[in-house]
Design a protein around this motif. Structure first.
Motif, PDB file in Angstrom:
ATOM      1  N   LEU A  92       0.824  -0.843  -0.188  1.00 48.70           N
ATOM      2  CA  LEU A  92       0.213  -0.128   0.202  1.00 48.70           C
ATOM      3  C   LEU A  92       0.945   1.203  -0.309  1.00 48.70           C
ATOM      4  CD1 LEU A  92      -2.212  -1.365   2.721  1.00 48.70           C
ATOM      5  CD2 LEU A  92      -2.842  -1.118   0.077  1.00 48.70           C
ATOM      6  N   PRO A  93       0.441   2.474  -0.116  1.00 51.42           N
ATOM      7  CA  PRO A  93       1.334   2.936  -0.408  1.00 51.42           C
ATOM      8  C   PRO A  93       1.476   3.968   1.171  1.00 51.42           C
ATOM      9  CG  PRO A  93      -0.874   3.719  -0.951  1.00 51.42           C
ATOM     10  CD  PRO A  93      -0.871   2.751  -0.738  1.00 51.42           C
ATOM     11  N   VAL A  94       2.987   4.182   1.059  1.00 49.89           N
ATOM     12  CA  VAL A  94       3.668   4.355   2.437  1.00 49.89           C
ATOM     13  C   VAL A  94       2.553   5.342   3.472  1.00 49.89           C
ATOM     14  CG1 VAL A  94       5.524   5.761   3.884  1.00 49.89           C
ATOM     15  CG2 VAL A  94       5.893   4.148   1.622  1.00 49.89           C
ATOM     16  N   SER A  95       2.295   6.379   2.950  1.00 50.34           N
ATOM     17  CA  SER A  95       1.329   7.610   3.608  1.00 50.34           C
ATOM     18  C   SER A  95       0.583   6.521   4.531  1.00 50.34           C
ATOM     19  CB  SER A  95       0.707   8.611   3.466  1.00 50.34           C
ATOM     20  OG  SER A  95       0.061   8.380   1.793  1.00 50.34           O
ATOM     21  N   LYS A  96      -0.399   5.538   3.764  1.00 52.03           N
ATOM     22  CA  LYS A  96      -1.425   4.413   4.107  1.00 52.03           C
ATOM     23  C   LYS A  96      -1.111   3.545   5.027  1.00 52.03           C
ATOM     24  CE  LYS A  96      -5.331   2.418   2.782  1.00 52.03           C
ATOM     25  NZ  LYS A  96      -6.353   1.841   1.907  1.00 52.03           N
ATOM     26  N   ILE A  97       0.485   3.400   4.769  1.00 52.53           N
ATOM     27  CA  ILE A  97       0.781   2.405   6.127  1.00 52.53           C
ATOM     28  C   ILE A  97       0.661   3.020   7.377  1.00 52.53           C
ATOM     29  CG2 ILE A  97       2.822   0.229   6.396  1.00 52.53           C
ATOM     30  CD1 ILE A  97       2.886   0.053   3.700  1.00 52.53           C
ATOM     31  N   GLU A 119       2.695 -11.352  12.658  1.00 56.64           N
ATOM     32  CA  GLU A 119       3.139 -11.301  11.943  1.00 56.64           C
ATOM     33  C   GLU A 119       1.643 -10.661  10.460  1.00 56.64           C
ATOM     34  OE1 GLU A 119       5.387 -13.893   8.332  1.00 56.64           O
ATOM     35  OE2 GLU A 119       5.520 -14.780  10.003  1.00 56.64           O
ATOM     36  N   HIS A 120       1.076 -11.774  11.485  1.00 57.51           N
ATOM     37  CA  HIS A 120      -0.230 -10.986  10.646  1.00 57.51           C
ATOM     38  C   HIS A 120      -0.494  -9.669  10.587  1.00 57.51           C
ATOM     39  CE1 HIS A 120      -1.744 -15.336  11.472  1.00 57.51           C
ATOM     40  NE2 HIS A 120      -2.117 -15.628  10.244  1.00 57.51           N
ATOM     41  N   PHE A 121      -0.480  -9.056  11.460  1.00 62.80           N
ATOM     42  CA  PHE A 121      -0.800  -7.366  12.026  1.00 62.80           C
ATOM     43  C   PHE A 121      -0.048  -6.734  11.140  1.00 62.80           C
ATOM     44  CE2 PHE A 121       0.441  -3.669  14.055  1.00 62.80           C
ATOM     45  CZ  PHE A 121      -0.504  -3.192  15.073  1.00 62.80           C
ATOM     46  N   VAL A 122       1.178  -6.668  10.382  1.00 60.97           N
ATOM     47  CA  VAL A 122       2.125  -6.284   9.920  1.00 60.97           C
ATOM     48  C   VAL A 122       1.840  -6.134   8.685  1.00 60.97           C
ATOM     49  CG1 VAL A 122       3.495  -5.524  12.076  1.00 60.97           C
ATOM     50  CG2 VAL A 122       4.629  -7.663   9.886  1.00 60.97           C
ATOM     51  N   MET A 123       1.557  -7.020   8.058  1.00 57.76           N
ATOM     52  CA  MET A 123       1.364  -8.030   6.488  1.00 57.76           C
ATOM     53  C   MET A 123      -0.081  -7.192   6.150  1.00 57.76           C
ATOM     54  SD  MET A 123       4.092  -9.699   5.821  1.00 57.76           S
ATOM     55  CE  MET A 123       4.988 -10.637   6.224  1.00 57.76           C
ATOM     56  N   GLU A 124      -0.639  -7.326   7.221  1.00 55.16           N
ATOM     57  CA  GLU A 124      -2.108  -6.261   6.764  1.00 55.16           C
ATOM     58  C   GLU A 124      -2.233  -4.964   6.506  1.00 55.16           C
ATOM     59  OE1 GLU A 124      -7.064  -5.766   8.327  1.00 55.16           O
ATOM     60  OE2 GLU A 124      -5.307  -7.747   9.006  1.00 55.16           O
ATOM     61  N   LEU A 125      -1.358  -4.314   7.437  1.00 61.47           N
ATOM     62  CA  LEU A 125      -0.862  -2.773   7.697  1.00 61.47           C
ATOM     63  C   LEU A 125       0.075  -2.701   6.007  1.00 61.47           C
ATOM     64  CD1 LEU A 125       0.636  -2.267  10.455  1.00 61.47           C
ATOM     65  CD2 LEU A 125      -1.052  -1.309   9.356  1.00 61.47           C
ATOM     66  N   ARG A 126       1.080  -3.979   5.955  1.00 63.70           N
ATOM     67  CA  ARG A 126       1.609  -2.802   4.697  1.00 63.70           C
ATOM     68  C   ARG A 126       1.044  -4.080   2.954  1.00 63.70           C
ATOM     69  NH1 ARG A 126       7.022  -1.857   2.616  1.00 63.70           N
ATOM     70  NH2 ARG A 126       7.402  -2.584   0.932  1.00 63.70           N
ATOM     71  N   TYR A 127       0.212  -4.882   3.509  1.00 60.82           N
ATOM     72  CA  TYR A 127      -0.210  -5.493   2.275  1.00 60.82           C
ATOM     73  C   TYR A 127      -1.194  -5.444   2.116  1.00 60.82           C
ATOM     74  CZ  TYR A 127       4.634  -7.105   1.334  1.00 60.82           C
ATOM     75  OH  TYR A 127       6.090  -6.719   1.888  1.00 60.82           O
ATOM     76  N   GLY A 128      -2.399  -5.187   2.697  1.00 58.24           N
ATOM     77  CA  GLY A 128      -3.883  -5.070   2.292  1.00 58.24           C
ATOM     78  C   GLY A 128      -4.616  -6.526   3.212  1.00 58.24           C
ATOM     79  N   VAL A 129      -3.335  -7.298   3.738  1.00 59.05           N
ATOM     80  CA  VAL A 129      -4.036  -8.636   3.409  1.00 59.05           C
ATOM     81  C   VAL A 129      -2.943  -9.439   4.405  1.00 59.05           C
ATOM     82  CG1 VAL A 129      -3.577 -11.060   2.524  1.00 59.05           C
ATOM     83  CG2 VAL A 129      -3.850  -8.830   0.899  1.00 59.05           C
ATOM     84  N   ALA A 130      -3.860  -9.898   5.353  1.00 60.60           N
ATOM     85  CA  ALA A 130      -3.024 -10.742   6.970  1.00 60.60           C
ATOM     86  C   ALA A 130      -2.865 -12.111   6.751  1.00 60.60           C
ATOM     87  CB  ALA A 130      -4.196 -10.774   8.407  1.00 60.60           C
ATOM     88  N   MET A 131      -1.212 -12.111   6.664  1.00 57.57           N
ATOM     89  CA  MET A 131      -0.930 -13.315   6.505  1.00 57.57           C
ATOM     90  C   MET A 131       0.317 -13.519   6.937  1.00 57.57           C
ATOM     91  SD  MET A 131       0.453 -12.529   2.391  1.00 57.57           S
ATOM     92  CE  MET A 131       0.922 -11.141   2.155  1.00 57.57           C
ATOM     93  N   SER A 132       0.650 -15.215   7.403  1.00 57.14           N
ATOM     94  CA  SER A 132       1.747 -15.141   8.671  1.00 57.14           C
ATOM     95  C   SER A 132       2.451 -16.721   7.776  1.00 57.14           C
ATOM     96  CB  SER A 132       1.613 -16.043   9.555  1.00 57.14           C
ATOM     97  OG  SER A 132       2.406 -16.136  10.311  1.00 57.14           O
ATOM     98  N   ASP A 133       3.827 -16.142   6.990  1.00 65.43           N
ATOM     99  CA  ASP A 133       4.468 -18.293   6.845  1.00 65.43           C
ATOM    100  C   ASP A 133       5.097 -18.533   8.527  1.00 65.43           C
ATOM    101  OD1 ASP A 133       4.057 -17.032   4.110  1.00 65.43           O
ATOM    102  OD2 ASP A 133       6.335 -16.034   4.303  1.00 65.43           O
ATOM    103  N   GLN A 134       4.730 -18.013   9.193  1.00 65.96           N
ATOM    104  CA  GLN A 134       5.446 -18.309  10.591  1.00 65.96           C
ATOM    105  C   GLN A 134       4.014 -19.660  11.193  1.00 65.96           C
ATOM    106  OE1 GLN A 134       7.087 -16.938  13.735  1.00 65.96           O
ATOM    107  NE2 GLN A 134       5.761 -14.892  13.368  1.00 65.96           N
ATOM    108  N   VAL A 135       3.267 -19.657   9.688  1.00 66.31           N
ATOM    109  CA  VAL A 135       2.035 -20.286  10.976  1.00 66.31           C
ATOM    110  C   VAL A 135       1.135 -22.034   9.414  1.00 66.31           C
ATOM    111  CG1 VAL A 135       1.409 -19.405  12.507  1.00 66.31           C
ATOM    112  CG2 VAL A 135       0.103 -18.593  10.189  1.00 66.31           C
TER     113      VAL A 135
END
Length: 174
Positions: A92-97, A119-135
């Motif tokens: 997403l645009p940096v200003s929105k993140i 990880e879900h939390f920050v992925m959703e902030l950056r990409y708009g999608v909650a995801m985690s490779d740890q799980v």
């Protein structure tokens, strides 16, 4: 508030995902500028040296969005910028993140190691999608290992307390 301790320099830009390597898992934060990160943390007021985020998180279904100095969150652990999904998920645009991260600071959030973790939390902030490779398959093994290590630690403390109590009783009888 005094000087910040420093790690080796890493090129940081607002909106970057920060992966922090704890002993048996990774903690995630998002860089918002001026040496600060926003991250999801368990509800614990313990000093950072006593925090075991995974064990605490396993015992809680709530977490808090915090804004802290990167160096305070990293502590003595290794970290890196890891915007690992930029090629498959446009950020997403940096200003929105940064705006979304700042707006959430102080909020209580649901927490679950496998579906609502840091990880879900920050992925959703950056990409708009909650995801985690740890799980994923590998991640479930890490989560299970972390919980097992925490359980073994608690059991070790309990065994030491029981042993100490038994020794005291024995000395009283003598």
């Amino acid at each position: 508030k005094g000087e910040r301790k420093t790690h080796p320099p890493v090129e940081l830009k607002p909106g970057d995902l920060i992966e922090i390597f704890r002993s048996c898992y990774q903690h995630w934060a998002i860089y918002v500028g001026d040496g600060k990160v926003v991250h999801l943390a368990p509800p614990c007021k313990c000093p950072p040296s006593l925090k075991g985020e995974v064990v605490l998180a396993a015992l809680s279904d709530r977490a808090y969005v915090k804004k802290d100095w990167l160096e305070d969150v990293v502590r003595k652990d290794r970290y890196r910028v890891n915007n690992k999904h930029d090629e498959t998920h446009p950020p997403l645009p940096v200003s929105k993140i940064v705006r979304r991260a700042e707006e959430l600071v102080g909020r209580e959030m649901p927490y679950n190691l496998t579906s609502h973790n840091c990880e879900h939390f920050v992925m959703e902030l950056r990409y708009g999608v909650a995801m985690s490779d740890q799980v994923g398959v590998r991640g479930k093994d890490r989560v299970t290992e972390a919980i097992a290590m925490g359980t073994v630690g608690v059991m070790g403390v309990a065994a030491a307390v029981i042993r100490s109590m038994a020794q005291r009783r024995k000395h009283r009888k003598e």
